[in-house]
Write a protein that holds these residues in place. Structure first.
Motif, PDB file in Angstrom:
ATOM      1  N   THR A  35     -10.116  59.644  51.515  1.00 45.76           N
ATOM      2  CA  THR A  35     -10.059  60.958  51.344  1.00 45.76           C
ATOM      3  C   THR A  35     -11.059  61.350  51.191  1.00 45.76           C
ATOM      4  O   THR A  35     -11.665  62.642  51.561  1.00 45.76           O
ATOM      5  N   THR A  36     -11.872  60.698  50.054  1.00 44.34           N
ATOM      6  CA  THR A  36     -13.176  61.298  49.898  1.00 44.34           C
ATOM      7  C   THR A  36     -14.185  61.377  50.708  1.00 44.34           C
ATOM      8  O   THR A  36     -14.915  62.483  50.938  1.00 44.34           O
TER       9      THR A  36
ATOM     10  N   GLY B 181      -6.098  56.322  51.478  1.00 40.52           N
ATOM     11  CA  GLY B 181      -6.541  55.969  50.003  1.00 40.52           C
ATOM     12  C   GLY B 181      -7.205  57.119  49.660  1.00 40.52           C
ATOM     13  O   GLY B 181      -7.885  58.010  50.430  1.00 40.52           O
ATOM     14  N   ALA B 182      -7.880  56.719  48.349  1.00 38.04           N
ATOM     15  CA  ALA B 182      -8.594  57.796  47.487  1.00 38.04           C
ATOM     16  C   ALA B 182      -9.970  57.793  48.204  1.00 38.04           C
ATOM     17  O   ALA B 182     -10.544  58.886  48.381  1.00 38.04           O
ATOM     18  N   THR B 183     -10.369  56.508  48.595  1.00 40.83           N
ATOM     19  CA  THR B 183     -11.876  56.541  49.060  1.00 40.83           C
ATOM     20  C   THR B 183     -12.135  57.288  50.305  1.00 40.83           C
ATOM     21  O   THR B 183     -12.953  57.744  50.811  1.00 40.83           O
TER      22      THR B 183
ATOM     23  N   ALA C 118      -3.080  61.166  53.598  1.00 41.48           N
ATOM     24  CA  ALA C 118      -3.885  60.973  52.322  1.00 41.48           C
ATOM     25  C   ALA C 118      -3.758  59.755  51.677  1.00 41.48           C
ATOM     26  O   ALA C 118      -4.439  58.851  51.320  1.00 41.48           O
ATOM     27  N   GLY C 119      -2.365  59.290  51.773  1.00 38.93           N
ATOM     28  CA  GLY C 119      -1.824  58.124  50.950  1.00 38.93           C
ATOM     29  C   GLY C 119      -2.189  56.748  51.801  1.00 38.93           C
ATOM     30  O   GLY C 119      -2.435  55.778  51.483  1.00 38.93           O
TER      31      GLY C 119
END
Length: 65
Positions: free
Chosen positions: A27-28, A23-25, A19-20
């Motif tokens: 993961t989404t 990134g956040a995008t 996940a790191g």
């Protein structure tokens, strides 16, 4: 099957690191894709169940003469 199980285990074990990396995008995107696939599987199960149920009904029930 053992290889697939090992792969799933390795991915779950390193999920925080993965996940790191993405990134956040990323993961989404992965979450939305997996939710869509689960939705599609649910629709397929519903479709198969409805088709099986309707195939067992007598034709008179469906309005045919």
């Amino acid at each position: 099957m053992a290889l697939l199980s090992l792969l799933v285990y390795a991915l779950y074990r390193n999920s925080a690191r993965l996940a790191g990396l993405i990134g956040a995008t990323g993961t989404t995107i992965v979450v939305r894709l997996s939710a869509f696939l689960l939705f599609c599987i649910g629709i397929q199960v519903l479709w198969n169940g409805a088709a099986e149920l309707l195939s067992t009904l007598p034709l008179e029930t469906l309005g045919a003469s």
